[in-house]
Design a protein around this motif. Structure first.
Motif, PDB file in Angstrom:
ATOM      1  N   ILE A   9       6.266 -15.783   1.591  1.00  5.57           N
ATOM      2  CA  ILE A   9       4.988 -15.079   1.795  1.00  5.57           C
ATOM      3  C   ILE A   9       5.163 -13.637   1.319  1.00  5.57           C
ATOM      4  O   ILE A   9       5.984 -12.894   1.859  1.00  5.57           O
ATOM      5  CB  ILE A   9       4.576 -15.104   3.288  1.00  5.57           C
ATOM      6  N   GLY A  10       4.422 -13.265   0.288  1.00 10.58           N
ATOM      7  CA  GLY A  10       4.546 -11.931  -0.314  1.00 10.58           C
ATOM      8  C   GLY A  10       5.555 -11.987  -1.449  1.00 10.58           C
ATOM      9  O   GLY A  10       6.763 -11.964  -1.226  1.00 10.58           O
ATOM     10  N   PRO A  96      12.379  -3.332   6.886  1.00 14.48           N
ATOM     11  CA  PRO A  96      12.763  -3.348   8.296  1.00 14.48           C
ATOM     12  C   PRO A  96      12.032  -4.497   9.006  1.00 14.48           C
ATOM     13  O   PRO A  96      10.933  -4.859   8.580  1.00 14.48           O
ATOM     14  CB  PRO A  96      12.238  -2.000   8.801  1.00 14.48           C
ATOM     15  N   MET A 162       5.847   2.793  -7.725  1.00 10.91           N
ATOM     16  CA  MET A 162       6.266   1.410  -7.456  1.00 10.91           C
ATOM     17  C   MET A 162       5.529   0.804  -6.269  1.00 10.91           C
ATOM     18  O   MET A 162       5.105  -0.346  -6.309  1.00 10.91           O
ATOM     19  CB  MET A 162       7.782   1.386  -7.208  1.00 10.91           C
ATOM     20  N   HIS A 178      18.164   0.402   5.815  1.00  8.89           N
ATOM     21  CA  HIS A 178      19.402  -0.133   5.230  1.00  8.89           C
ATOM     22  C   HIS A 178      20.639   0.583   5.793  1.00  8.89           C
ATOM     23  O   HIS A 178      21.594  -0.055   6.246  1.00  8.89           O
ATOM     24  CB  HIS A 178      19.431   0.090   3.714  1.00  8.89           C
TER      25      HIS A 178
HETATM   26  N1  LIG Z   1      15.932  -5.613   0.533  1.00  8.98           N
HETATM   27  C1  LIG Z   1      15.611  -4.578  -0.270  1.00  8.98           C
HETATM   28  O1  LIG Z   1      16.423  -3.797  -0.747  1.00  8.98           O
HETATM   29  C2  LIG Z   1      14.244  -4.364  -0.570  1.00  8.98           C
HETATM   30  C3  LIG Z   1      13.906  -3.777  -1.755  1.00  8.98           C
HETATM   31  C4  LIG Z   1      12.599  -3.609  -1.969  1.00  8.98           C
HETATM   32  C5  LIG Z   1      11.713  -4.018  -0.981  1.00  8.98           C
HETATM   33  N2  LIG Z   1      12.129  -4.571   0.167  1.00  8.98           N
HETATM   34  C6  LIG Z   1      11.229  -4.948   1.240  1.00  8.98           C
HETATM   35  O2  LIG Z   1      10.475  -6.079   0.853  1.00  8.98           O
HETATM   36  C7  LIG Z   1       9.160  -5.956   1.384  1.00  8.98           C
HETATM   37  C8  LIG Z   1       8.180  -6.020   0.239  1.00  8.98           C
HETATM   38  O3  LIG Z   1       8.372  -4.911  -0.620  1.00  8.98           O
HETATM   39  P1  LIG Z   1       7.902  -4.937  -2.146  1.00  8.98           P
HETATM   40  O4  LIG Z   1       8.509  -3.752  -2.774  1.00  8.98           O
HETATM   41  O5  LIG Z   1       8.149  -6.284  -2.732  1.00  8.98           O
HETATM   42  O6  LIG Z   1       6.298  -4.719  -1.956  1.00  8.98           O
HETATM   43  P2  LIG Z   1       5.136  -5.168  -2.967  1.00  8.98           P
HETATM   44  O7  LIG Z   1       3.961  -4.343  -2.620  1.00  8.98           O
HETATM   45  O8  LIG Z   1       5.641  -5.168  -4.371  1.00  8.98           O
HETATM   46  O9  LIG Z   1       4.863  -6.692  -2.577  1.00  8.98           O
HETATM   47  C9  LIG Z   1       4.268  -7.081  -1.373  1.00  8.98           C
HETATM   48  C10 LIG Z   1       3.424  -8.317  -1.661  1.00  8.98           C
HETATM   49  O10 LIG Z   1       2.948  -8.844  -0.420  1.00  8.98           O
HETATM   50  C11 LIG Z   1       1.623  -9.322  -0.645  1.00  8.98           C
HETATM   51  N3  LIG Z   1       0.952  -9.431   0.652  1.00  8.98           N
HETATM   52  C12 LIG Z   1       0.603  -8.428   1.503  1.00  8.98           C
HETATM   53  N4  LIG Z   1       0.053  -8.930   2.632  1.00  8.98           N
HETATM   54  C13 LIG Z   1       0.064 -10.286   2.483  1.00  8.98           C
HETATM   55  C14 LIG Z   1      -0.376 -11.368   3.301  1.00  8.98           C
HETATM   56  N5  LIG Z   1      -0.924 -11.163   4.504  1.00  8.98           N
HETATM   57  N6  LIG Z   1      -0.228 -12.625   2.844  1.00  8.98           N
HETATM   58  C15 LIG Z   1       0.319 -12.856   1.628  1.00  8.98           C
HETATM   59  N7  LIG Z   1       0.748 -11.869   0.807  1.00  8.98           N
HETATM   60  C16 LIG Z   1       0.617 -10.611   1.229  1.00  8.98           C
HETATM   61  C17 LIG Z   1       1.009  -8.309  -1.606  1.00  8.98           C
HETATM   62  O11 LIG Z   1      -0.110  -8.861  -2.284  1.00  8.98           O
HETATM   63  C18 LIG Z   1       2.185  -8.014  -2.524  1.00  8.98           C
HETATM   64  O12 LIG Z   1       2.217  -8.849  -3.681  1.00  8.98           O
HETATM   65  C19 LIG Z   1       9.124  -4.626   2.148  1.00  8.98           C
HETATM   66  O13 LIG Z   1       9.344  -4.847   3.515  1.00  8.98           O
HETATM   67  C20 LIG Z   1      10.260  -3.837   1.541  1.00  8.98           C
HETATM   68  O14 LIG Z   1      10.845  -2.859   2.378  1.00  8.98           O
HETATM   69  C21 LIG Z   1      13.341  -4.785   0.351  1.00  8.98           C
END
Ligand SMILES: NC(=O)c1ccc[n+]([C@@H]2O[C@H](COP(=O)([O-])OP(=O)(O)OC[C@H]3O[C@@H](n4cnc5c(N)ncnc54)[C@H](O)[C@@H]3O)[C@@H](O)[C@H]2O)c1
Length: 338
Positions: A9-10, A96, A162, A178
């Motif tokens: 999801i996402g 988080p 981003m 992290h």
């Molecule tokens: N582990 C890591 O190092 C790392 C790196 C980057 C991001 N993240 C984490 O991953 C998560 C996402 O970050 P990102 O950079 O990919 O964000 P992003 O904005 O690129 O992607 C989020 C996606 O979620 C979708 N979305 C939002 N609400 C939704 C819902 N209710 N149902 C379905 N889809 C939904 C959006 O349309 C979007 O495509 C964050 O919590 C971020 O902190 C982790």
């Protein structure tokens, strides 16, 4: 061989990594991709041979789905995670865990009641220099940890270009989650008190109401002290997106890790330091510390083992950062309530 049936999801910048990992790993298959953004969701679904839905209810109602990754924005983890747990799915959630202790606690308790695995993707626990650092600490090479430092910062590109939701997060949630987890894991003790400072200026002037940086001093049980620093406004001229340094000194030695530079520099039209330890294509299969925790989650569910980063560790990190924000507001050290 039984394959774990999964969904994501996402599938924005980071969620696609989960989709790829489930599709590539021999012990899992990707069944659903869910994203509110239809164009993005359909593209990722077709790339990895899964079905697309804009509505996570469809995933919850599919009894064949056993495990789900939630990689929605930082502030939007709780509802899908709780719904998946209610539907009896095991859940891997991006860091988080949540941006409030109340929400994090709800998820941990719901998973416990439902008897499902809840794991948080603190992927630096699979990053080779940190795996080695942990082993050195466990083997007593540096003695008792005394004092440490961890800086994880981004160039200003991250909050301004981003992420579309930077004002609902901040360097404390996006980055410090992290290092907070990493230092608690390396030190091997519980954090008790935090004193933090932060400033809002550069981003706020650009209309993004969040901290430019947060700096936090943690006091652990037994007296160990660690400083965490995360800044979101480094110049884009730095040849990589992140600046990442960790230092831990003990009664008998010290460990120092520089992971921002991952051993390769490419000087072409621009100077770059590619992120190769995280993930790199190895002849059609992705390798790296981004993939490993996702494979680990699959293994834990299939083999009925507890995960390395359980929901409780995510709750601890959220409590620590929530306390840091309280400390900034009150201008004094505060207790971390676990
Ligand atoms: N582990 C890591 O190092 C790392 C790196 C980057 C991001 N993240 C984490 O991953 C998560 C996402 O970050 P990102 O950079 O990919 O964000 P992003 O904005 O690129 O992607 C989020 C996606 O979620 C979708 N979305 C939002 N609400 C939704 C819902 N209710 N149902 C379905 N889809 C939904 C959006 O349309 C979007 O495509 C964050 O919590 C971020 O902190 C982790």
């Amino acid at each position: 061989m039984e394959k774990l049936r999964t969904a994501v999801i996402g599938v924005g910048t980071f969620g696609e990594n989960h989709a790829r990992a489930y599709a590539e790993y021999g012990r899992s298959e990707l069944v659903w991709v869910c994203d509110l953004n239809e164009e993005r969701g359909r593209k990722v679904a077709s790339r990895y041979g899964a079905r697309y839905t804009p509505d996570y209810e469809e995933v919850a109602r599919d009894p064949s789905v056993q495990a789900v990754s939630v990689a929605t924005p930082d502030f939007a983890h709780t509802e899908p995670v709780l719904r998946m747990i209610e539907a009896g799915k095991h859940v891997l959630v991006e860091k988080p865990l949540a941006t409030s202790v109340e929400e994090a606690r709800k998820m941990v308790e719901a998973a416990k009641d439902a008897g499902v695995v809840l794991m948080v993707d603190f992927h630096n626990r699979w990053n080779p220099p940190f795996l080695r650092a942990k082993r050195e600490v466990l083997e007593g090479k540096i003695g008792e940890p005394l004092v440490g430092f961890a800086r994880l910062s981004d160039t200003i590109y991250v909050p301004t270009e981003m992420l579309s939701w930077a004002d609902k997060s901040g360097p404390q949630w996006f980055l410090m989650s992290h290092t907070a987890d990493l230092m608690c894991w390396l030190v091997g003790k519980q954090p008790r008190k935090v004193y933090a400072v932060g400033e809002k200026k550069v981003l706020k002037d650009m209309g993004i109401d969040t901290y430019d940086f947060v700096q936090a001093v943690l006091r652990f049980e037994g007296g160990t002290s660690v400083t965490l620093e995360s800044c979101w406004v480094l110049p884009n001229s730095i040849p990589r997106l992140i600046d990442f340094q960790v230092y831990l000194a003990g009664t008998k030695g010290r460990i120092s890790v520089e992971v921002g530079f991952q051993g390769i520099e490419v000087a072409a039209e621009e100077l770059s330091h590619p992120f190769v330890l995280g993930q790199e294509d190895a002849y059609g299969r992705t390798v790296g510390f981004v993939q490993e925790p996702i494979y680990h989650f699959v293994d834990c569910v299939l083999d009925d083992r507890p995960p390395q980063c359980p929901g409780e560790d995510g709750l601890r990190t959220t409590a620590l950062i929530e306390a840091a924000l309280r400390s900034i507001g009150e201008g004094r050290p505060v207790d971390i309530e676990l």
